[in-house]
Scaffold this active site. Structure first.
Site, PDB file in Angstrom:
ATOM      1  N   ASP A  22       0.007   6.924  -6.303  1.00 30.52           N
ATOM      2  CA  ASP A  22      -0.920   7.755  -6.277  1.00 30.52           C
ATOM      3  C   ASP A  22      -0.510   9.103  -7.293  1.00 30.52           C
ATOM      4  OD1 ASP A  22      -2.153   6.468  -4.257  1.00 30.52           O
ATOM      5  OD2 ASP A  22      -2.066   7.991  -2.617  1.00 30.52           O
ATOM      6  N   HIS A  55       0.896  -1.197   0.224  1.00 35.31           N
ATOM      7  CA  HIS A  55       0.129   0.048   0.128  1.00 35.31           C
ATOM      8  C   HIS A  55       1.066   1.340  -0.023  1.00 35.31           C
ATOM      9  CE1 HIS A  55      -3.159   2.785   1.001  1.00 35.31           C
ATOM     10  NE2 HIS A  55      -2.710   3.129   2.365  1.00 35.31           N
ATOM     11  N   ASN A  56       0.420   2.280  -0.774  1.00 35.18           N
ATOM     12  CA  ASN A  56       1.353   3.569  -0.778  1.00 35.18           C
ATOM     13  C   ASN A  56       2.938   3.202  -0.777  1.00 35.18           C
ATOM     14  OD1 ASN A  56      -1.039   5.005  -0.645  1.00 35.18           O
ATOM     15  ND2 ASN A  56      -0.802   5.857   1.249  1.00 35.18           N
ATOM     16  N   HIS A  78       1.097  11.490  -1.579  1.00 34.97           N
ATOM     17  CA  HIS A  78      -0.099  11.032  -0.800  1.00 34.97           C
ATOM     18  C   HIS A  78      -0.536  12.523  -0.894  1.00 34.97           C
ATOM     19  CE1 HIS A  78      -2.299   9.461   2.659  1.00 34.97           C
ATOM     20  NE2 HIS A  78      -2.551   8.607   1.743  1.00 34.97           N
ATOM     21  N   GLU A  92       1.446   0.305  -5.642  1.00 33.30           N
ATOM     22  CA  GLU A  92       0.653   1.187  -5.675  1.00 33.30           C
ATOM     23  C   GLU A  92       1.127   2.698  -6.179  1.00 33.30           C
ATOM     24  OE1 GLU A  92      -3.290   3.134  -3.658  1.00 33.30           O
ATOM     25  OE2 GLU A  92      -1.644   2.582  -2.248  1.00 33.30           O
ATOM     26  N   GLU A 136      -3.861   5.181  -8.518  1.00 33.07           N
ATOM     27  CA  GLU A 136      -5.087   5.878  -7.891  1.00 33.07           C
ATOM     28  C   GLU A 136      -4.889   7.264  -8.600  1.00 33.07           C
ATOM     29  OE1 GLU A 136      -6.094   7.894  -3.726  1.00 33.07           O
ATOM     30  OE2 GLU A 136      -5.413   5.714  -3.583  1.00 33.07           O
TER      31      GLU A 136
END
Length: 737
Positions: free
Chosen positions: A338, A306-307, A351, A336, A385
């Protein structure tokens, strides 16, 4: 000549015979780089032991540092770190290299004065790492003893008097009776000089670590108390280690490996066998790739991050491509990004709406191209994302296509629309994009194009109901189309096999509680991703086991945060060649089965009894560096699995002995769903007034346990080896009547 003298002679011969090591031994001035503005000269030199690198500032008279070659995981050539990329215009790549350390220690970025010097260090350190990895258990132990000897030999005269030895024992976690220690010291002092030299110290150490626990087992099976004959060894393997097939060949192989000059096994050989991978609690055949890799992607648990760009917390943490390198090298198969609009039309990754630092999307894609298949050949899923404008999305698609080339999967395999997802085997060497897509897979095949270019937004993205999508980026999504989840009934009727929904941890838990069996069935047909709550600003993790119990494949964790959750993740994915894909149990892959993790007693229900006798510990690391502090160790065994299996039990604690504590305590468990259970061994330093300190752990799937007398080689908080720390246990698995 003693073993130690032989080892040091071999090392000096190896230096004389190798030009790269010779040049490292002489030493080199290189620049240590921390940023564009911090570039300082340091003098680096390989020490005589061929294990330690010493370096000091050219100016500071006494300030120097050392690090062990054993702490170096890899050497990267050229501009392969953000720091070296930032000075790429100043120093050519053939003079630059990066030392990557194990665990969470930062990299060391260096620039040599010439390409030749850089190559000497790059090749030399790689040779030393290979040499270390090929060391046997006994050599590693000898090396560990020598490292301690050097640490304690303050005046560097190669000798230690009794007081120095006493101080060293305290450093090594040994609280020993003074009279007993002096008796052993005198016996080891062969030269009768009143001091121990390094080989005498090794002898002293070996007398100190006599393994009475292993000797008891050895003598029980040895006819004459001196050796195990072939028949003795076969009896031991059959009765204690529960070996069945090819027992004669296996016993002969062990004798050949651990007693090459004999036809029987001595105590030393027996101890070497028990501390080797064959004597480990982890079945060596399951460390290798052993599972069927030809089933649909949704039939596997997939190691997921995640992230991935974050190295610290979610608010002010540092974003770095290093996060992707570390995760991919650990076998992670779903990372991942973003993405947000960045300066000069270049998309950036960070983030959103926080103070985390920013990196370029194209740098992430470059790293993905370089590292995706270093640890595993099986597919990598890039979970996007997307918060970018259509213009910057077009550039994202361009970067993906140009940088990844053939690695990026841009159309269905063989041009066919299948009825289920392809397998990891089918997708070897491919990077799959997970994101929003205009229309479906079928539309792309028929040349149909939606023009308003609108796509649904998945739960984890902004609450805008519609977002403009670029056709170019949409076309890069094939088998992982992100869709909003509208309930199990809806998905059963309407959803396609290539659609994937994302759930926050709390939503996933609610579904498991209210409709566990439906969730399992949903995951038979398609992929699900579960990610940490937005409230976890400290990058902490949820319990992944709850999600695996429901068959969720992509359980995304903050890889940068050590703790029990990452131990579980590392434990599950430590089998099957560390390839990042684990085949789900058969009852989680069939559409006509009904498995409910909350109530697992189905047709094939066969609970097992697990009995673990915790016998002893060996050379446990010191956790409190205060003078004279010795640990009081206890061992806790935890079972992670379906709710019915969650359990923990612990031994009593042993006062003041981290060196060779002995328990002989037996812990008993009933395992209802063995296929989903993980077993975690934790050693802690008992404290009656405050929280126990963590000492070491080891986590493995229940199905990978070898029964019998086994050693467990402990790992640190961040999953790296802490040789020679181990536990000795006796494991029994039986059917529950």
């Amino acid at each position: 000549m003693t073993e130690q003298q032989m080892a040091s002679t071999e090392r000096s011969l190896c230096i004389q015979a190798d030009d790269d090591l010779k040049s490292m031994f002489v030493g080199t001035v290189m620049r240590k780089i921390k940023s564009r503005t911090w570039k300082k000269h340091r003098y680096f030199r390989l020490q005589e032991d061929c294990m330690t690198i010493w370096y000091k500032s050219k100016k500071a008279a006494n300030a120097h540092s050392t690090f062990s070659v054993g702490d170096v995981e890899a050497v990267r050539e050229g501009h392969q770190s953000e720091v070296l990329l930032s000075i790429a215009d100043e120093f050519p790549p053939d003079r630059c290299f990066t030392l990557v350390f194990r665990g969470r220690r930062g990299n060391l970025d260096l620039v040599a004065e010439s390409a030749g010097e850089a190559q000497s260090w790059i090749k030399g350190i790689r040779k030393l790492i290979d040499n270390l990895e090929n060391m046997g258990q006994r050599e590693k132990l000898d090396q560990w003893i020598c490292d301690w000897f050097k640490k304690a030999d303050k005046n560097r005269d190669g000798q230690m008097n009794f007081k120095e030895v006493r101080d060293l024992l305290k450093m090594m976690n040994v609280d020993m009776n003074e009279h007993h220690a002096l008796r052993l010291f005198t016996m080891a002092d062969k030269s009768q000089s009143g001091t121990l030299e390094d080989d005498e110290f090794v002898l002293f150490y070996k007398m100190l670590t006599q393994r009475e626990d292993v000797l008891r087992v050895f003598q029980e099976y040895s006819g004459n108390g001196q050796k195990l004959t072939l028949q003795d060894l076969k009896d031991f393997l059959r009765e204690e280690q529960l070996h069945e097939d090819g027992i004669q060949q296996y016993a002969l192989k062990l004798i050949e490996r651990y007693e090459p000059s004999d036809t029987a096994m001595t105590f030393d050989g027996f101890l070497m066998y028990l501390t080797s991978p064959e004597g480990s609690i982890f079945n060596p055949s399951m460390v290798e790739l052993y599972q069927d890799m030809t089933q649909p992607l949704c039939h596997y648990f997939i190691s997921s991050s995640h992230n991935t760009y974050l190295l610290e917390d979610q608010i002010r943490g540092h974003s770095s491509v290093e996060g992707y390198i570390r995760a991919l090298k650990r076998g992670c198969r779903c990372v991942e990004v973003d993405c947000w609009d960045g300066p000069n039309g270049e998309p950036i990754v960070y983030h959103g709406h926080t103070f985390t630092s920013k990196i370029f999307f194209k740098d992430v894609v470059t790293v993905l191209g370089n590292y995706a298949f270093k640890a595993s050949q099986y597919p990598v899923i890039l979970s996007i994302e997307n918060h970018c404008s259509v213009e910057q999305q077009k550039l994202m698609a361009q970067h993906l296509t140009q940088i990844l080339g053939d690695k990026l999967l841009k159309s269905p395999l063989d041009g066919k629309i299948l009825i289920s997802l392809p397998s990891p085997e089918d997708l070897k060497g491919k990077i799959l994009l997970k994101g929003k897509k205009i229309g479906g897979l079928e539309d792309g095949m028929n040349g149909v194009v939606d023009d308003p270019l609108m796509g649904e937004v998945s739960d984890e993205e902004e609450t805008k109901s519609k977002q403009h999508l670029s056709k170019e980026l949409s076309d890069c999504v094939v088998y992982c189309k992100s869709v909003h989840f509208s309930g199990f009934k809806h998905s059963q009727i309407h959803s396609k096999f290539y659609e994937i929904s994302s759930f926050t941890e709390s939503k996933a838990r609610k579904h498991i509680r209210e409709a566990g069996a439906e969730f399992v069935l949903h995951n038979v047909r398609q992929l699900s991703r579960v990610y940490p709550s937005g409230l976890r600003t400290d990058s902490s993790n949820f319990n992944p086991q709850d999600m695996w119990n429901a068959g969720c494949q992509i359980v995304a964790l903050n890889f940068q945060t050590a703790g029990v959750e990452m131990d579980q993740n590392d434990g599950l994915f430590s089998q099957n060649g560390h390839c990042g894909y684990i085949l789900k149990p058969a009852f989680m892959r069939k559409i006509d089965e009904r498995f409910d993790p909350e109530n697992p007693q189905n047709d094939g229900y066969k609970p097992l009894s697990l009995s673990i006798q915790v016998i002893s510990g060996q050379q446990l690391p010191k956790v409190n560096m205060k003078e004279g502090s010795i640990i009081d160790p206890l061992v806790r065994v935890e079972i992670h699995g379906v709710p019915l299996d969650q359990a923990k039990q612990e031994t009593r604690y042993i006062d003041n002995n981290g060196f060779n504590p002995v328990w002989y305590d037996t812990l008993q468990f009933t395992i209802h769903v063995p296929e989903l259970a993980l077993v975690r061994f934790v050693v802690e330093d008992y404290d009656k007034t405050s929280k126990n300190d963590f000492v070491g752990q080891f986590t493995l799937p229940f199905t990978c346990i070898q029964p019998g007398y086994r050693h467990i080689h402990l790992l640190s908080k961040d999953g790296t080896s802490i040789t020679p720390s181990s536990l000795f246990v006796n494991v029994r698995i039986t059917n529950v009547n």
